[in-house]
Structure formats: C-alpha cells, structure tokens
Design an enzyme around this catalytic site. Sequence first.
Site: not given
Ligand code: SIN
Length: 493
Positions: A472, A185-187, A395, A161, A241-242, A297, A263-264
């Site tokens: 990515e 599937k979006p958040a 986090e 999200w 996500g997590s 993240c 991507e966690l």
């Molecule tokens: C993220 O919070 O997973 C991505 C942040 C970003 O693309 O800089």
Amino acid sequence: MDSKAPHPQAGPLIRPHNFIDGRWTPGHDGQGFAVTDPATGLLIAEVPDSGPQDARAAVDAAAKALPLWRARLPRERAALLRRWHALILEREEDLAALISLEQGKPMAEARGEVAYGASYVAWFADEANRIYGDIIPDQQRGKRMTAIKEPIGVVAAITPWNFPLAMIARKIAPALAAGCTVVAKPAEDTPLTALALALLGQEAGFPNGVLNMVTASRARAAETVDAWLQDGRVRKISFTGSTPVGKHLARESAATLKKLSLELGGNAPFLVFEDAQLEAAVDGVMAAKFRNGGQTCVCPNRVYVQSTVYDRFARLLRDKVAALRVGPGSDPATHVGPMINARAVDKIARHVDDARRHGATVLAGGKRLEALGPNYYAPTVLGDANASMALCAEETFGPVVPLFRFDDEAQAVAAANDTPFGLAAYFYSQDLRRIERVSRALESGIVGINEGALASEAAPFGGIKESGYGREGSRYGLDDYLSIKYLCQGGLA
Ligand code: SIN
C-alpha cells in the site's frame, strides 16, 4: 448519565447508516449495533448491523457504476480525489475528534492520522496520471505488441479499527484512482470515521455507486464479507487485519480467484546494538511503540538489547515510559489513551502476567488503570524477557515493551527472524557494515534503520511471510488494483 443520551462529544460528521449507491440507508433487516467511546463506555451512535442482502446491494451499485467510472479520464478521477482530499483537510478538526472519540487515540495523534490518511488521497490522485503501459519492441514485422493496464473491477476493502481513517483511505484512494469501484466494510469498533469519509466523498462529487460502505457487528461481519467472497463480480479484496482472518479470505476467495492484498499481523523485532546511539534508540522505541498506545501492526513487539548496553538502555527507557500520561484522548495532556475494548486489555494483562510467571521483572507499569476506566492499561517495560513468554510469539497490541538480552549479531538476527511474521523490523547501530548486513538479513517487508517512524504515503507498506502480501502507498500501491492486458495487433506490414 443516561447511556442512550447523545454522546456529549458527538460531532457534526456522524452518519449512522449504510452508504449504498449514493444513498444513506438503514440495514436490510433493520438491525443495529452500538458504537461506544472506549474512554467512557458511552454510546456514540447505532449503525446498521448489515447482512448478505446489504453486501450484495453494495456490489450491485459498484458493478453498475464501474463502466462509467473506469471510462473517465485519469485526470478526471484525479480531480475528484483532489476535491475529496481538500474536504478531508477542511474538516480535519471534526474528523480528528471523531477518530479520537470512537478509537480513543489522543487528539494530537488523531490530527496526525487525518493528515496521514489524506496524504494517500493526494498521492494516488497524482498516481492516476502515471498508469503507464509498455510498447514491446517489435518481434515480427507487421505486428505490434503492447501491454496496457486496466482497473481490476469492483474492489472490497475491509479495514481495522486502529487507524479508522488512514487504513480505509489508503485502500479507497488507489482503487478509485485506478478506475475501480469500491464496496467497503469498516471495523465494527470504529465505523463512524469511515462513514464520515464517505460523506465527504459524496460532497466531493463521487458518482453514485463508485464508493459504497456497509457496517456490521462482530457477530455478522463474517456473513457480510462472505457474500463478497462468493460474488464473482468482486474481483479484488484488500484487507488489513489479523492473520487468521486473512487466511480465511484467501481460502474462501479461491472459488472466484480474486486478487488479494493482505496486510496482516506482525511481531516486530527492535534490535539495539552496542554501537547504537542509545538515546536515539530509546526515542525510536518511544515513537514506534507508543503510537496509538501500541495498537499498530508495525509497533515493536520484542526489543532485543545487546548485553553490554542493556542496563543503561533499560534505565533510559523506563524513565521515559514512566513519564507518559494516560487518559482520555480528548485531554490535551494525554500521551496514551484507552485501549480499544475490554478484550484488548485482557490480552495485554494476560501477556504481562504470563511474562511475570516466566521470569520477567516489571520496570514500569505492569497493571490495569481501573481508576481511569476498564479499558486503560499502564505503559509498561518488562526486563529479562525470554522466548518462553507468550508475548514473544503473539502480538500484544498494547503499551508493553519487553526487553530481551543478546550477546552477538548472529544471535540477535536469528531471534528477530524466529517468527512466522515479517511486517516491520527495526535496528539501531552506527556501524555501516553492520547496517548493510542486518538490513539484508532481517526477514521483513519494512526495516527501520536508526528510525522509529516509518509510515509514509510515498513508501511501499506491506509484509512477507504470514504478515501477508501486496503493498500500500508508493508507486507500487496502484499495481494491486490493476491488471495487465496484452494487445497483439497484426497485419501492419
Ligand atoms: C497498521 O497498524 O496496520 C498500520 C500502521 C501504519 O500505517 O503505520
């Protein structure tokens, strides 16, 4: 205000349905769930609470569309991606307003996210034409060996999200460029921006079934995604996500051996050495930490400052943080918007309370801002942080900067690496030899050196250790959606 009345800021891009095989449809069993504005709690829209039937219908459509889509020339796929890119930019203001409305970030940041997300679409439109293979030097007479790259197949994209547009765009764009078709599937907190992107994809002319999207509530997300995990036609999962959910996806997709990009979570350290330009380091923390109110993240979770400059750095940072304005994302004066929901605020408050109990001093903030609403928390600086605090291991995902002291480089690097995570790390120093040593010693997929703003479509984004795998963006970002086929042709002599 009547909570069922249309939200006063609901814009023209809201399509509260699933998008399957080019059609906007309600969920199979007719259930819906509410998407609300985190600033006010008001209802924005109800979207389908999908289940396994919807998930399978999306895969049926994606699998049916795959042969024709992968057969298109790369430049034909690129042309559609460019049209999508142009439409996203044309609707920048509407998209930004929608992001800000459902996610809460200030409008200026939301506009930045539209440009950021769109940049992945433009980037991968170009990359579509660079999917090269290899001609392997002859090993035997009369035999030609080549390696070609092919789309991996149907891709499931599952997104968070915190960047409702950018995170899904940076999965869909490389997948489509590679010749894959997508189910997404979006958040549950922020599905409307993703659906608006699907709408613009439809306007751009994506063939039916090439991009499909289903929405599901927190309660039903697992059964929806499990249908994809079990479906052998889905050949790849790309998830942001997590870490616990990432591990679940890795375990459950093993039965059909899907390729995964994960991507966690992160627990980013930010090191400030005594030879750093302190004002620049403070600006770096501000840029990295307060983007999206600390809900990224890659934002610094632990700031380590050398003892000799600690007090001055803490003063400079405290003054900047205390000057941040908190309010709804729609107010142009706002620097930090609401957090995404009550659970997020509870976690922040738990971390700050726990830090206090373990000896932290509150230099700025340190409290909920209930007068603004239940989802607001004050930008916070905590002094005298230590490793016994929950915020050192977990986090926080909010606007809290804990300051830790260190005495020497070895101690700082050891503390920075003392985490199972390894997504982003930052350090500030003017010493070239130290820059070389510390860049290599940090266990992290991304390192910011005298820089707090790392995001770029041209750079490989991703982590190591329990922050996941896959990249990515950049020229590497397409590899995750391709498989290599070796062709060995004999009888040529
Ligand atoms: C993220 O919070 O997973 C991505 C942040 C970003 O693309 O800089």
